[in-house]
Write a protein that holds these residues in place. Structure first.
Motif, PDB file in Angstrom:
ATOM      1  N   THR A  21       0.663  -0.736   0.412  1.00 56.37           N
ATOM      2  CA  THR A  21      -0.233  -0.208  -0.019  1.00 56.37           C
ATOM      3  C   THR A  21       0.962   1.191   0.100  1.00 56.37           C
ATOM      4  O   THR A  21       1.771   1.393   0.785  1.00 56.37           O
ATOM      5  CB  THR A  21      -0.804   0.011   1.477  1.00 56.37           C
ATOM      6  OG1 THR A  21      -1.574  -1.119   1.490  1.00 56.37           O
ATOM      7  CG2 THR A  21      -1.611   1.396   1.037  1.00 56.37           C
ATOM      8  N   ALA A  22       1.258   1.962  -0.995  1.00 55.55           N
ATOM      9  CA  ALA A  22       1.400   2.892  -0.767  1.00 55.55           C
ATOM     10  C   ALA A  22       1.165   4.510  -0.286  1.00 55.55           C
ATOM     11  O   ALA A  22       1.424   5.714  -0.386  1.00 55.55           O
ATOM     12  CB  ALA A  22       2.104   3.069  -2.724  1.00 55.55           C
ATOM     13  N   LEU A  23      -0.360   4.846  -0.757  1.00 56.65           N
ATOM     14  CA  LEU A  23      -1.758   5.932  -0.121  1.00 56.65           C
ATOM     15  C   LEU A  23      -2.276   5.478   0.683  1.00 56.65           C
ATOM     16  O   LEU A  23      -3.345   4.450  -0.379  1.00 56.65           O
ATOM     17  CB  LEU A  23      -1.203   6.481  -1.116  1.00 56.65           C
ATOM     18  CG  LEU A  23      -0.378   7.834  -2.173  1.00 56.65           C
ATOM     19  CD1 LEU A  23      -1.187   8.310  -3.475  1.00 56.65           C
ATOM     20  CD2 LEU A  23       0.092   9.026  -1.018  1.00 56.65           C
ATOM     21  N   LYS A  24      -3.100   5.666   1.876  1.00 56.58           N
ATOM     22  CA  LYS A  24      -4.272   5.285   2.451  1.00 56.58           C
ATOM     23  C   LYS A  24      -4.879   7.263   2.630  1.00 56.58           C
ATOM     24  O   LYS A  24      -4.100   7.987   3.365  1.00 56.58           O
ATOM     25  CB  LYS A  24      -3.475   5.098   3.555  1.00 56.58           C
ATOM     26  CG  LYS A  24      -3.551   3.568   3.314  1.00 56.58           C
ATOM     27  CD  LYS A  24      -2.394   3.500   4.601  1.00 56.58           C
ATOM     28  CE  LYS A  24      -1.337   2.442   4.995  1.00 56.58           C
ATOM     29  NZ  LYS A  24      -0.762   2.524   6.555  1.00 56.58           N
ATOM     30  N   ASN A  25      -5.767   6.986   1.749  1.00 57.31           N
ATOM     31  CA  ASN A  25      -7.401   7.740   2.544  1.00 57.31           C
ATOM     32  C   ASN A  25      -6.595   9.789   2.054  1.00 57.31           C
ATOM     33  O   ASN A  25      -6.108  10.173   2.963  1.00 57.31           O
ATOM     34  CB  ASN A  25      -7.268   7.389   3.985  1.00 57.31           C
ATOM     35  CG  ASN A  25      -8.173   6.188   4.116  1.00 57.31           C
ATOM     36  OD1 ASN A  25      -8.829   6.165   3.053  1.00 57.31           O
ATOM     37  ND2 ASN A  25      -7.989   5.660   4.547  1.00 57.31           N
ATOM     38  N   ILE A  26      -5.644   9.591   1.338  1.00 55.00           N
ATOM     39  CA  ILE A  26      -5.422  11.118   0.893  1.00 55.00           C
ATOM     40  C   ILE A  26      -6.530  11.955   0.586  1.00 55.00           C
ATOM     41  O   ILE A  26      -7.548  11.556  -0.652  1.00 55.00           O
ATOM     42  CB  ILE A  26      -5.380  10.578  -0.090  1.00 55.00           C
ATOM     43  CG1 ILE A  26      -3.089  10.120   0.532  1.00 55.00           C
ATOM     44  CG2 ILE A  26      -3.990  12.032  -0.262  1.00 55.00           C
ATOM     45  CD1 ILE A  26      -2.488  10.371   1.754  1.00 55.00           C
ATOM     46  N   ASN A  27      -6.783  13.080   1.452  1.00 55.01           N
ATOM     47  CA  ASN A  27      -7.818  13.508   0.822  1.00 55.01           C
ATOM     48  C   ASN A  27      -7.153  15.475   0.964  1.00 55.01           C
ATOM     49  O   ASN A  27      -5.949  15.758   1.449  1.00 55.01           O
ATOM     50  CB  ASN A  27      -8.915  14.697   1.381  1.00 55.01           C
ATOM     51  CG  ASN A  27      -9.474  12.916   1.988  1.00 55.01           C
ATOM     52  OD1 ASN A  27     -10.135  12.493   1.017  1.00 55.01           O
ATOM     53  ND2 ASN A  27      -9.849  12.140   2.603  1.00 55.01           N
ATOM     54  N   LEU A  28      -6.962  16.021  -0.300  1.00 58.29           N
ATOM     55  CA  LEU A  28      -6.710  17.394  -1.207  1.00 58.29           C
ATOM     56  C   LEU A  28      -6.613  17.748  -2.555  1.00 58.29           C
ATOM     57  O   LEU A  28      -7.010  17.547  -2.686  1.00 58.29           O
ATOM     58  CB  LEU A  28      -5.003  16.490  -1.626  1.00 58.29           C
ATOM     59  CG  LEU A  28      -3.761  17.789  -1.842  1.00 58.29           C
ATOM     60  CD1 LEU A  28      -3.642  18.787  -0.848  1.00 58.29           C
ATOM     61  CD2 LEU A  28      -2.881  17.201  -2.616  1.00 58.29           C
ATOM     62  N   GLU A  29      -7.030  19.245  -2.089  1.00 59.76           N
ATOM     63  CA  GLU A  29      -7.323  20.462  -2.501  1.00 59.76           C
ATOM     64  C   GLU A  29      -6.120  21.075  -2.796  1.00 59.76           C
ATOM     65  O   GLU A  29      -5.564  21.570  -1.959  1.00 59.76           O
ATOM     66  CB  GLU A  29      -7.944  20.997  -2.726  1.00 59.76           C
ATOM     67  CG  GLU A  29      -8.984  21.667  -3.606  1.00 59.76           C
ATOM     68  CD  GLU A  29     -10.327  22.390  -3.285  1.00 59.76           C
ATOM     69  OE1 GLU A  29     -10.794  23.375  -4.478  1.00 59.76           O
ATOM     70  OE2 GLU A  29     -10.480  23.006  -2.242  1.00 59.76           O
ATOM     71  N   ILE A  30      -5.595  20.973  -4.299  1.00 55.07           N
ATOM     72  CA  ILE A  30      -4.747  21.828  -5.116  1.00 55.07           C
ATOM     73  C   ILE A  30      -5.635  23.528  -5.707  1.00 55.07           C
ATOM     74  O   ILE A  30      -5.744  22.406  -7.203  1.00 55.07           O
ATOM     75  CB  ILE A  30      -3.738  21.359  -6.251  1.00 55.07           C
ATOM     76  CG1 ILE A  30      -2.461  20.386  -5.061  1.00 55.07           C
ATOM     77  CG2 ILE A  30      -2.518  22.398  -6.478  1.00 55.07           C
ATOM     78  CD1 ILE A  30      -1.804  19.571  -5.725  1.00 55.07           C
TER      79      ILE A  30
END
Length: 268
Positions: A21-30
């Motif tokens: 698993t490389a990413l877990k539950n990412i929330n992001l706004e750019i």
């Protein structure tokens, strides 16, 4: 308009003995016009995050939306997303496959149906400080810094709104590092949204970017630069962040409310 990650997770080699698993539950706004640093240990998920932005990878869970277009939506032409996002990889020679610099630069605009005029090409050469004579050179015969500049022009050539730099100054001498840094600053001043994956935080202190700190594929911090700098040392160390002398001085100045001193330190 923006790039949005909504509860995004990604796992390599799913359902195999090599599953990771490389990413877990990412929330992001750019948002358009933003400047972001992605920081963290090697293997923390930075490159995976970058690859998810333009559909090189698709999230196992959640959604990545680029100006409302989902990278997972089969009705969306992925070229419409990739035209909006340019990536300058850490090792630019991995992007090259044509015999001359000019052909390398012209490949992307042709692929995206964008007309690149001679005047605009000259402008980009001037922007990165490469002579026009380099257009006929073999890109594989250039220095590392020159290769990086050609890779940057190759991205600028189709005028994406978002530009991602993966370790943009690694392996470069001081003069070339300074040149690349000034170019990134200029591009941001021109209105480009800039995302930088890097280990070298002090180089970007004067730009006051937003920061996403990743640890083992999870968000350890997300916020403005000074809030990041003021994180406790244990949190930083566990995420692979060690401040050099410049950043330690900057942190002390911020802690004690000496904003003018902090500004002077950040510009060193």
């Amino acid at each position: 308009m923006s790039i949005m990650f909504e509860d995004v997770s990604f796992t390599y080699a799913l359902n195999t003995p090599f599953q990771k698993t490389a990413l877990k539950n990412i929330n992001l706004e750019i948002k358009k016009g933003d400047l972001w640093l992605f920081v963290g240990h090697t293997g923390s998920g930075k490159t995976t995050l970058i690859s998810l932005m333009n559909g090189l990878l698709l999230p196992r869970q959640g959604k990545v939306l680029v100006e409302g277009l989902s990278t997972k939506d089969k009705k969306v032409n992925i070229k419409d997303i990739r035209k909006k996002i340019g990536i300058v990889f850490q090792y630019p020679e991995s992007q090259f496959f044509l015999p001359t610099v000019k052909e390398e630069i012209m490949f992307a605009p042709k692929n995206f149906g964008v007309q690149l005029s001679d005047d605009l090409l000259k402008y980009y050469l001037e922007l990165v400080k490469l002579p026009e004579s380099y257009l006929e050179k073999n890109p594989f015969e250039l220095s590392g810094g020159e290769m990086r500049k050609v890779a940057i022009i190759s991205v600028l050539s189709y005028n994406p709104d978002y530009i991602i730099f993966d370790e943009p100054t690694v392996g470069l001498d001081y003069v070339t590092k300074t040149s690349i840094f000034n170019l990134i600053k200029e591009l941001h001043n021109l209105g480009k949204t800039i995302i930088i994956s890097t280990h070298w935080i002090d180089e970007f202190a004067s730009l006051k970017p937003n920061v996403l700190l990743l640890k083992n594929g999870e968000e350890a911090f997300k916020g403005n630069f000074d809030e990041f700098v003021l994180l406790d040392e244990k949190t930083l160390l566990e995420a692979g962040i060690i401040f050099n002398e410049k950043m330690q001085l900057y942190k002390c100045a911020i802690k004690t409310g000496k904003k003018e001193l902090a500004e002077k330190i950040s510009s060193i």
